[in-house]
Design a protein around this motif. Structure first.
Motif, short mmCIF file in Angstrom:
data_model
loop_
_atom_site.label_atom_id
_atom_site.label_comp_id
_atom_site.label_asym_id
_atom_site.label_seq_id
_atom_site.Cartn_x
_atom_site.Cartn_y
_atom_site.Cartn_z
N GLN A 11 16.41 5.28 10.81
CA GLN A 11 16.18 6.71 10.02
C GLN A 11 15.27 6.05 9.17
O GLN A 11 15.14 6.14 8.31
CB GLN A 11 17.14 7.71 9.57
N ALA A 12 14.06 6.12 9.93
CA ALA A 12 13.01 5.06 9.07
C ALA A 12 11.22 5.45 9.41
O ALA A 12 11.55 6.21 10.12
CB ALA A 12 13.22 3.30 8.56
N GLU A 13 10.60 4.65 8.43
CA GLU A 13 9.08 5.41 8.73
C GLU A 13 8.17 3.80 9.36
O GLU A 13 8.63 2.61 8.74
CB GLU A 13 8.23 5.59 7.53
N PRO A 14 7.94 4.00 10.11
CA PRO A 14 7.36 2.74 10.85
C PRO A 14 5.67 2.57 9.78
O PRO A 14 5.53 3.06 9.58
CB PRO A 14 6.59 3.45 11.98
N VAL A 15 5.83 1.25 9.59
CA VAL A 15 4.28 1.15 9.39
C VAL A 15 2.61 1.42 10.22
O VAL A 15 2.52 0.58 11.39
CB VAL A 15 4.01 -0.42 9.30
N TRP A 16 2.55 2.67 10.02
CA TRP A 16 1.60 3.42 11.01
C TRP A 16 0.88 2.49 11.10
O TRP A 16 0.05 1.80 10.96
CB TRP A 16 1.27 4.63 10.42
N LEU A 17 0.43 1.95 13.38
CA LEU A 17 -0.22 1.81 14.16
C LEU A 17 -0.58 0.42 13.38
O LEU A 17 -1.87 -0.67 13.13
CB LEU A 17 -2.24 2.39 13.05
N ASP A 18 0.63 -0.49 12.40
CA ASP A 18 0.55 -2.15 12.50
C ASP A 18 1.71 -2.96 13.13
O ASP A 18 2.66 -2.38 12.48
CB ASP A 18 0.79 -1.71 11.14
N LEU A 19 1.17 -3.30 14.03
CA LEU A 19 2.36 -3.78 15.15
C LEU A 19 2.56 -4.76 14.75
O LEU A 19 4.16 -4.79 14.29
CB LEU A 19 1.31 -4.00 16.25
#
Length: 342
Positions: A11-19
């Motif tokens: 349950q976490a937030e990706p680093v949006w738009l950063d591969l």
């Protein structure tokens, strides 16, 4: 095969738009799960590089820059990022179910892979049919990805998001005697006020899968913070208009639909853990086994084509005698049709 398996749901937030940054975060979560004794970790749908929220919140014209960035931060199955994740799986002796945007030639797919504890990819699948506006960005797959695989931890399979609302797709999975199912869900912190997309509905789908399939279901979800909502700003510089906050619903359900984990706050990042005793599957299926003793194949049955499909078939790889030569010979054409009794 182990009788009891410890699993972790993300349950976490990706680093949006950063591969690259999300790949690093993936490996950090794998290490954390392993240090807590987990043998398997489950990640959300399109965890890398994050779910494309802009598809639901911006006009087609406004999406163009986002689409370019999203494609640039998607990864191929043979990418350096996948290699790093595989190496980490081997290093930490942990199996991984990973959702990501897969780049293959000029197309993108909503992919999932299962990596075993040695770092080998034992399943590579793609979402059978992307949902609604997802189809403007992602391609479709074929039945070869509706598959459960044998691993050292048991029989494991995975589906993405609203594949859990496709009754025939689910049934094809149920027939394969799953023991662990990973339900990859996107960020539930967007459009959470829409009943069909609400966290309550999505968790009900996951719980139903556990009960119908007689399997353990691990749900993994992304979350979105106030800062994350600014990754998809409007023309006026405001947060994504579909942002409803939080969205974390990592869970584990037993084969009798029991909730096995203590939920985290929806806005909190973390892992939830569950210890799965496969004996519970046997007990659950004594009562309900829709693909076994509770089925009625004489009344309803599923036609399931699990062959890989390709847009190009090279003729030199076909048998020397073509289908037409074998089936449309003069003798076959001259044959009288067989009458059918009415």
């Amino acid at each position: 095969m182990n009788e009891t398996v410890r699993v972790a749901a993300v349950q976490a937030e990706p680093v949006w738009l950063d591969l690259d940054a999300t790949t690093d975060k993936t490996i950090d979560l794998m290490r954390e799960a392993s240090e807590s004794g987990a043998q398997l970790i489950a990640f959300p749908e399109t965890w890398i590089p994050g779910y494309p929220v802009f598809l639901w919140s911006h006009s087609v014209f406004e999406q163009m820059d986002f689409v370019a960035r999203y494609r640039a931060n998607s990864m191929s199955i043979d990418s350096d990022q996948i290699r790093k994740i595989r190496e980490a799986a081997s290093q930490y002796s942990i199996s991984v179910v990973l959702g990501f945007s897969e780049k293959d030639g000029g197309s993108l797919y909503m992919a999932q892979i299962i990596i075993d504890e040695t770092g080998e990819i034992v399943l590579h699948r793609r979402k059978l049919k992307p949902t609604h506006v997802e189809r403007t960005l992602f391609g479709e797959s074929d039945g070869s990805g509706i598959k459960v695989v044998d691993t050292a931890l048991g029989r494991i399979g995975a589906l993405n998001c609203f594949e859990h609302l496709q009754p025939l797709t689910k049934y094809a999975m149920y027939t394969q005697n799953q023991q662990i199912h990973v339900a990859g869900w996107p960020c539930l912190g967007v459009m959470g006020d829409v009943p069909a997309l609400s966290p309550e509905t999505i968790m009900a789908c996951s719980q139903t899968y556990a009960l119908e399939g007689g399997t353990f279901v691990i749900t993994a979800t992304q979350i979105m913070s106030d800062e994350g909502a600014m990754a998809f700003p409007t023309v006026g510089g405001k947060p994504s208009p579909v942002y409803t906050g939080g969205g974390g619903y990592a869970r584990a359900y037993g084969p009798d639909s029991t909730l096995l984990t203590e939920p985290l706050d929806p806005a909190t990042e973390g892992l939830v853990f569950a210890d799965l005793d496969f004996g519970a599957i046997e007990a659950a299926k004594l009562t309900l086994d829709p693909a076994g003793h509770y089925s009625r194949p004489d009344v309803t049955a599923l036609l399931f084509d699990n062959r890989p499909q390709a847009p190009v078939v090279q003729t030199q790889k076909l048998p020397q005698a073509s289908w037409h030569e074998e089936n449309l010979s003069s003798s076959a054409l001259d044959t009288e049709p067989t009458p059918i009794d009415m």
